[in-house]
Design an enzyme around this catalytic site. Structure first.
Site, PDB file in Angstrom:
ATOM      1  N   ARG A  46     -14.578 -10.472   4.597  1.00  0.00           N
ATOM      2  CA  ARG A  46     -13.522 -10.315   5.613  1.00  0.00           C
ATOM      3  C   ARG A  46     -12.569 -11.507   5.546  1.00  0.00           C
ATOM      4  O   ARG A  46     -11.355 -11.378   5.692  1.00  0.00           O
ATOM      5  CB  ARG A  46     -14.114 -10.172   7.012  1.00  0.00           C
ATOM      6  CG  ARG A  46     -13.044 -10.209   8.106  1.00  0.00           C
ATOM      7  CD  ARG A  46     -13.570  -9.831   9.475  1.00  0.00           C
ATOM      8  NE  ARG A  46     -14.866 -10.380   9.795  1.00  0.00           N
ATOM      9  CZ  ARG A  46     -15.077 -11.652  10.188  1.00  0.00           C
ATOM     10  NH1 ARG A  46     -14.076 -12.508  10.277  1.00  0.00           N
ATOM     11  NH2 ARG A  46     -16.298 -12.057  10.481  1.00  0.00           N
ATOM     12  N   TYR A  98      10.867   3.064  11.749  1.00  0.00           N
ATOM     13  CA  TYR A  98       9.717   3.933  11.507  1.00  0.00           C
ATOM     14  C   TYR A  98       9.018   4.283  12.825  1.00  0.00           C
ATOM     15  O   TYR A  98       8.805   3.413  13.682  1.00  0.00           O
ATOM     16  CB  TYR A  98       8.765   3.224  10.552  1.00  0.00           C
ATOM     17  CG  TYR A  98       7.406   3.860  10.395  1.00  0.00           C
ATOM     18  CD1 TYR A  98       7.261   5.222  10.139  1.00  0.00           C
ATOM     19  CD2 TYR A  98       6.254   3.092  10.503  1.00  0.00           C
ATOM     20  CE1 TYR A  98       6.018   5.800   9.997  1.00  0.00           C
ATOM     21  CE2 TYR A  98       4.994   3.653  10.350  1.00  0.00           C
ATOM     22  CZ  TYR A  98       4.884   5.008  10.104  1.00  0.00           C
ATOM     23  OH  TYR A  98       3.638   5.576   9.971  1.00  0.00           O
ATOM     24  N   ASP A 170      10.971  -5.411   7.319  1.00  0.00           N
ATOM     25  CA  ASP A 170      10.125  -4.424   6.649  1.00  0.00           C
ATOM     26  C   ASP A 170      10.840  -4.033   5.355  1.00  0.00           C
ATOM     27  O   ASP A 170      11.890  -3.384   5.386  1.00  0.00           O
ATOM     28  CB  ASP A 170       9.925  -3.212   7.557  1.00  0.00           C
ATOM     29  CG  ASP A 170       8.972  -2.183   6.966  1.00  0.00           C
ATOM     30  OD1 ASP A 170       8.876  -2.108   5.724  1.00  0.00           O
ATOM     31  OD2 ASP A 170       8.339  -1.441   7.739  1.00  0.00           O
ATOM     32  N   LYS A 195       2.965   2.668  -0.079  1.00  0.00           N
ATOM     33  CA  LYS A 195       4.150   3.350  -0.588  1.00  0.00           C
ATOM     34  C   LYS A 195       4.453   2.926  -2.032  1.00  0.00           C
ATOM     35  O   LYS A 195       3.629   3.092  -2.913  1.00  0.00           O
ATOM     36  CB  LYS A 195       5.308   3.101   0.366  1.00  0.00           C
ATOM     37  CG  LYS A 195       4.976   3.316   1.858  1.00  0.00           C
ATOM     38  CD  LYS A 195       4.435   4.688   2.151  1.00  0.00           C
ATOM     39  CE  LYS A 195       4.397   5.046   3.643  1.00  0.00           C
ATOM     40  NZ  LYS A 195       3.531   4.211   4.473  1.00  0.00           N
TER      41      LYS A 195
END
Length: 379
Positions: A46, A98, A170, A195
């Site tokens: 982690r 978005y 972004d 993406k």
């Protein structure tokens, strides 16, 4: 090193243990220590994992940043950036944003007393007018999802620095191959690596890249404390995708421009949004701050939702699906898919109509893509 070379080599030297040329998938949750407090740089996956570290180093390099952090999704990355805010803080965001980001602002962080104001991001003056004494961050998408609008990053960066605000961008639609916001004055870059960066529609991930060490330390603490990190295999898939990002983006752009030019003269199409068209109102800005125009298009179809649905059902190469940026072409109905979380009245005011279609143009043969669209438009 140039971009394509960095994408293949930065953070990806031969494995020290075996000499493996490709970064291994370190599929482990924990690491054996020699004695208490003495380890080889990793304790628990982690906190850190060699495969993830390779990805983070490569992403930082491609964005001209010092520090990169990988996350389990684009929204996990956004959430980590917003974690540095405190109750009473205020965000200014472009209104074409978005739907998942809007949902995070309005349905999650609003409960913690963090508010957002949405403005016309095309005009930096509107952003400056919206600044209040409690404003802490400006949030931009450029190009935007789904209307492909642009914001002058350098102009907004000057405003942010003058007012001592953080500027987060972004960069998912453009990718670092076509646009590097840190070089234009931004403080933080966010990606959905699901993406274009991943590029094959087989992994979900996100990333944050920045240069400021104290800011990095804050977000890095949150990454470890909240734990929304990608596993080793997901990290490896994104890293693999990075290797071909430059050649894929070139073909995405070639195909998208051909599709946009086809659609703009079709009698059933009302309007095409693509920054690579000279008719786009911000074509010159796109040429100035981007080195290409990417593969995203949106357009309005004449008729009603029924006509849009028939068009979607008639496609054979384009798949009706969420997401974007893969090698395969996708068609999306933003009003009912990616932006459904925005109330209908507000959505339509922003220009996201029931007849708006978003295309993620893949890297298939452009003639096949145009033939598919032509067939669906004629039914």
């Amino acid at each position: 090193m140039k971009f394509s070379t960095k994408a293949i080599h930065v953070g990806q030297g031969a494995d020290l243990a075996t000499g493996a040329t490709i970064v291994p998938i370190y599929q482990t949750s924990t690491y054996t220590q020699e004695e208490i407090g003495k380890h080889k740089g990793f304790e628990y996956s982690r906190t850190g994992n060699p495969t993830r570290q390779a990805l983070e180093e490569c992403l930082a390099s491609l964005e001209s940043g010092k520090y990169g952090m990988a996350f389990a999704s684009g929204l996990a990355a956004t959430n980590a950036v917003l974690s540095i805010l405190r109750p009473g803080d205020h965000i200014i965001s472009g209104e074409d944003v978005y739907g998942g980001t809007y949902r995070l602002f309005e349905k999650v962080f609003a409960h913690y007393g963090i508010t957002a104001t949405y403005v016309d991001g095309v005009n930096p003056e509107e952003i400056e007018k919206a600044i209040r004494k409690e404003t802490r961050m400006i949030w931009l998408e450029t190009p935007t999802n789904p209307l492909l609008q642009l914001t002058d990053i350098a102009a907004v960066a000057k405003i942010a620095k003058k007012r001592n605000l953080l500027l987060a961008v972004d960069n998912t639609f453009a990718t670092p191959y076509l646009q590097r916001p840190l070089e234009l004055g931004a403080d933080i870059i966010v990606h959905s690596t699901t993406k274009y960066i991943g590029g094959h529609s087989d992994v979900v991930g996100g990333a944050v890249v920045l240069n400021d060490r104290p800011l990095y330390d804050k977000i890095k603490f949150y990454q470890n404390a909240a734990g929304a990190i990608p596993g080793p295999f997901d990290s490896w898939l994104v890293l693999r995708g990075l290797k071909t990002l430059s050649i894929r983006m070139k073909q995405h752009e070639v195909n998208a421009l051909a599709v946009a030019n086809y659609l703009k003269i079709h009698p059933r199409v009302v309007k095409v949004n693509y920054p690579g068209l000279k008719e786009h109102p911000q074509y010159e800005l796109a040429r100035k701050q981007m080195s290409g125009f990417s593969g995203m298009i949106s357009f309005e179809l004449k008729g009603s939702f029924t006509d849009v649905n028939l068009f979607m059902k008639s496609l054979r190469i384009f798949s009706l699906a969420e997401s974007l940026g893969g090698v395969e072409s996708l068609a999306c109905h933003p009003a009912s898919m990616t932006h459904a979380s925005i109330p209908k009245e507000e959505r339509e005011r922003r220009g996201i109509k029931e007849t708006l279609i978003r295309l993620s143009v893949g890297i298939e043969d452009e003639e096949d893509l145009i033939a598919d669209l032509s067939n669906a438009l004629e039914i």
